[in-house]
Design a protein around this motif. Structure first.
Motif, PDB file in Angstrom:
ATOM      1  N   THR A   1     -10.622  -4.127   7.883  1.00 51.75           N
ATOM      2  CA  THR A   1     -10.358  -4.092   6.170  1.00 51.75           C
ATOM      3  C   THR A   1     -10.007  -2.581   6.069  1.00 51.75           C
ATOM      4  O   THR A   1     -10.492  -1.706   6.727  1.00 51.75           O
ATOM      5  CB  THR A   1     -11.589  -4.454   5.585  1.00 51.75           C
ATOM      6  OG1 THR A   1     -12.697  -3.681   5.776  1.00 51.75           O
ATOM      7  CG2 THR A   1     -11.947  -6.023   5.592  1.00 51.75           C
ATOM      8  N   ILE A   2      -9.113  -2.439   4.996  1.00 47.73           N
ATOM      9  CA  ILE A   2      -8.480  -1.198   4.866  1.00 47.73           C
ATOM     10  C   ILE A   2      -9.518  -0.202   3.756  1.00 47.73           C
ATOM     11  O   ILE A   2     -10.579  -0.911   3.475  1.00 47.73           O
ATOM     12  CB  ILE A   2      -7.340  -1.377   4.182  1.00 47.73           C
ATOM     13  CG1 ILE A   2      -7.649  -2.076   2.590  1.00 47.73           C
ATOM     14  CG2 ILE A   2      -6.283  -1.754   4.697  1.00 47.73           C
ATOM     15  CD1 ILE A   2      -6.469  -2.128   1.499  1.00 47.73           C
TER      16      ILE A   2
ATOM     17  N   LEU B   1      -7.519   3.222  -0.244  1.00 46.05           N
ATOM     18  CA  LEU B   1      -6.111   2.745  -0.105  1.00 46.05           C
ATOM     19  C   LEU B   1      -6.269   1.483  -1.023  1.00 46.05           C
ATOM     20  O   LEU B   1      -4.802   1.171  -1.509  1.00 46.05           O
ATOM     21  CB  LEU B   1      -5.719   2.338   1.394  1.00 46.05           C
ATOM     22  CG  LEU B   1      -4.318   2.004   1.727  1.00 46.05           C
ATOM     23  CD1 LEU B   1      -3.559   2.871   1.293  1.00 46.05           C
ATOM     24  CD2 LEU B   1      -4.508   1.459   3.247  1.00 46.05           C
TER      25      LEU B   1
ATOM     26  N   LEU C   1      -5.272   2.456  -4.234  1.00 44.40           N
ATOM     27  CA  LEU C   1      -3.825   3.045  -4.276  1.00 44.40           C
ATOM     28  C   LEU C   1      -2.779   1.850  -4.389  1.00 44.40           C
ATOM     29  O   LEU C   1      -1.767   1.976  -5.286  1.00 44.40           O
ATOM     30  CB  LEU C   1      -3.602   3.770  -2.875  1.00 44.40           C
ATOM     31  CG  LEU C   1      -2.277   4.719  -2.944  1.00 44.40           C
ATOM     32  CD1 LEU C   1      -2.631   5.850  -4.165  1.00 44.40           C
ATOM     33  CD2 LEU C   1      -2.018   5.296  -1.667  1.00 44.40           C
ATOM     34  N   LYS C   2      -3.256   0.795  -3.560  1.00 41.05           N
ATOM     35  CA  LYS C   2      -2.449  -0.346  -3.833  1.00 41.05           C
ATOM     36  C   LYS C   2      -2.490  -0.912  -5.228  1.00 41.05           C
ATOM     37  O   LYS C   2      -1.410  -1.576  -5.603  1.00 41.05           O
ATOM     38  CB  LYS C   2      -2.813  -1.551  -2.779  1.00 41.05           C
ATOM     39  CG  LYS C   2      -2.276  -1.340  -1.576  1.00 41.05           C
ATOM     40  CD  LYS C   2      -2.961  -2.152  -0.415  1.00 41.05           C
ATOM     41  CE  LYS C   2      -2.563  -1.885   1.069  1.00 41.05           C
ATOM     42  NZ  LYS C   2      -1.133  -1.928   1.278  1.00 41.05           N
TER      43      LYS C   2
ATOM     44  N   GLU D   1      -0.251   1.048  -7.187  1.00 41.47           N
ATOM     45  CA  GLU D   1       1.174   0.706  -6.767  1.00 41.47           C
ATOM     46  C   GLU D   1       1.742  -0.341  -7.480  1.00 41.47           C
ATOM     47  O   GLU D   1       2.868  -0.570  -8.008  1.00 41.47           O
ATOM     48  CB  GLU D   1       1.373   0.459  -5.512  1.00 41.47           C
ATOM     49  CG  GLU D   1       2.870   0.233  -4.656  1.00 41.47           C
ATOM     50  CD  GLU D   1       2.701  -0.099  -3.195  1.00 41.47           C
ATOM     51  OE1 GLU D   1       1.728  -0.902  -2.791  1.00 41.47           O
ATOM     52  OE2 GLU D   1       3.714  -0.006  -2.772  1.00 41.47           O
TER      53      GLU D   1
END
Lengths: 214, 318
Positions: free
Chosen positions: B283-284, B288, B291-292, B295
């Motif tokens: 998993t990230i 992040l 951040l996604k 985005e």
């Protein structure tokens, strides 16, 4: 016979290679920071603050170690589109370049040589700016073209950052800087967010958009 | 003209909505117990018609995975079915009457492979049919027979589930070839909070896979969750079949920045668990993920502003 067939064959081959290449397209919004043009009286006027709608379309194909990339970006804003003024501000930025990439781990650097530049056009129908209610339109039709040999380099890191810088021999004449980015560990269909700066002797534009690649 | 256009738009909208493909559950036969049934010769020779109807119905049903007709090798079957008695009483009020009254009874025995009776099933049914065809004879007879057989088969399948018969036939085991992909999905423009794991797998073989599952384990081996995969479609590949399964599971309770092992398992013909694929997912980090999400907001803003500017340009024109 040959004079007609050969160009047709070349065109067909080019089309075939373009269709089979990776294509990408994008759209966005922009802003004109500087646009110098000649007035109806011949004096130089500077226009700024025009919003722009941008669209770009390009291909990238690989032939052995050389990578061919071609794209055209158009920036456009027409305030009086329906009643006659086809366009008020139009920038077309065609570009075709050969890249020679060098890959080190997740970094890719490439030098490139290409041909392209900027085509500017400003058009207002004469009847429009003479009428009283269109007094805000400054009376000038203008056309200018700077298309010549381009030098540049690109730099990319993994699949989430791509930069490309292109400029003419005289750097001040025309230069174009493009930055594409997205977050790490994205799916391949997630679009890049693109930031674009285009500068030159007579023109400066900024743009922010999305770029979808195959 | 405007109405016609509106109607066309509405029809397109409705038909588009109607054809949204849903998730298709696996066919029921994937769940069936792997029995091979045999059909013995009937006790009375005149009942052979009913026996052939029985063969036909079992063959089309999901009761067994294989069917052998008499005379068959009893070592290959798990149980046998035999028609012991079939009586139909047909009554008609008069010569030119339209009403046909029928009363039927059927007795079918469930035998084990040594021809010992395990259970007998008897069903009775009546039928009252009207026919305007003067030359027809007993119009509802086939319907009556079919309903008797299906009622008995329902009871047989209940008894089979309760374990009256054990599967004893020779099994042909196979290792299926599999192609799987497990990927983690994070926010995109259509789903802001998405934290899913998408599993797609294709299994190739001759026997249908049963109960395909995805298991996610911690490093110490303890199970985080186990999820069943949905059957998607079946395809013929040369002499084999290819079954594809998929599922998209929300993993919002999983911690960020950690590693998990996954296993893809199914049951073989003996209902034993078989692992056909394993691997690791990571998993990230939480930052992040945020951040996604940012985005996604940026993408939405760009699209909205582009559309807004376009509308403004059009409004200026008018």
């Amino acid at each position: 016979m040959i004079r007609k067939t050969f160009p047709f064959l070349c065109f067909f081959l080019l089309l075939f290679s373009l269709v089979n290449a990776n294509h990408y397209l994008g759209f966005g919004i922009g802003y004109t920071a500087k646009n110098v043009y000649e007035d109806i009286t011949g004096s130089k006027e500077t226009e700024k603050g025009i919003p722009l709608l941008t669209a770009n379309f390009g291909f990238a194909g690989k032939m052995s170690i050389v990578r061919l990339e071609a794209n055209i970006e158009t920036d456009f804003f027409g305030m009086d589109l329906i009643t006659g003024n086809r366009e008020i501000t139009f920038f077309g930025k065609p570009e075709a370049a050969f890249h020679i990439p060098l890959q080190v781990d997740r970094f890719t650097f490439s030098a490139c040589l290409g041909y392209g530049g900027i085509y500017r056009r400003r058009y207002i129908k004469e009847g429009s700016y003479l009428s009283v209610d269109k007094h805000y339109l400054s009376p000038a039709n203008f056309e200018d073209c700077t298309i010549e040999l381009l030098y540049g380099f690109t730099f990319s890191f993994s699949d989430f950052l791509r930069t490309s810088v292109m400029f003419t021999k005289d750097t001040g004449m025309f230069h174009n800087l493009k930055l594409l980015m997205r977050t790490a560990r994205s799916d391949s269909h997630i679009p890049y967010i693109s930031i674009n700066y285009c500068g030159g002797k007579d023109v400066t534009t900024y743009a922010l958009g999305l770029s979808f690649s195959k | 003209m405007k109405n016609i256009l509106l109607f066309i738009a509405l029809s397109v909208y409705i038909s588009g909505c109607a054809s949204i493909p849903g998730k298709i559950l696996p066919p029921i036969y994937e769940e069936r117990y792997p029995f091979i049934a045999g059909i013995a010769n009937p006790t009375n020779e005149k009942d052979s018609t009913v026996t052939s109807v029985l063969v036909d119905i079992i063959g089309k049903s999901e009761l067994v995975s294989g069917l052998l007709n008499a005379p068959c090798d009893n070592t290959q079957v798990d149980f046998l079915l035999r028609v012991d008695r079939f009586n139909v009483e047909i009554r008609k009020s008069g010569l030119f009457s339209l009403r046909w009254k029928m009363q039927g009874s059927l007795l079918i025995s469930l035998l084990d492979r040594d021809l010992k009776t395990l259970e007998s099933y008897e069903e009775n049914a009546t039928s009252d049919e009207k026919s305007y065809n003067l030359f027809s004879h007993a119009p509802g007879l086939s319907l009556l027979t079919t309903s008797l057989i299906t009622r008995i088969l329902d009871r047989v399948s209940q008894d089979l589930e309760s374990g009256i018969v054990k599967s004893k036939h020779l099994l042909k085991m196979e290792d299926k070839v599999s192609f799987s992909s497990v990927s983690l999905k994070y926010p995109d423009i259509s789903h802001f909070r998405r934290r899913n794991v998408l599993i797609t797998t294709k299994l190739m073989g001759t026997q249908p896979p049963m109960n395909v599952r995805f298991q996610l384990n911690r490093k110490d081996g303890s199970e985080v969750f186990s999820q069943k995969l949905y059957f998607e479609h079946l395809r013929n590949v040369n002499r084999e079949k290819e079954w594809s399964f998929f599922n998209e599971v929300s993993i919002s309770e999983l911690p960020f920045n950690s590693r998990f092992n996954y296993r893809l398992v199914s049951n073989d013909i003996e209902c034993k668990e078989v692992e056909f694929e394993n691997g690791m997912v990571e998993t990230i980090p939480g930052e992040l993920f945020r951040l996604k999400q940012a985005e996604v907001i940026a993408q939405g803003t760009i699209i909205t502003v582009f559309a807004g500017l376009f509308v403004v340009m059009m409004l200026y024109s008018i």
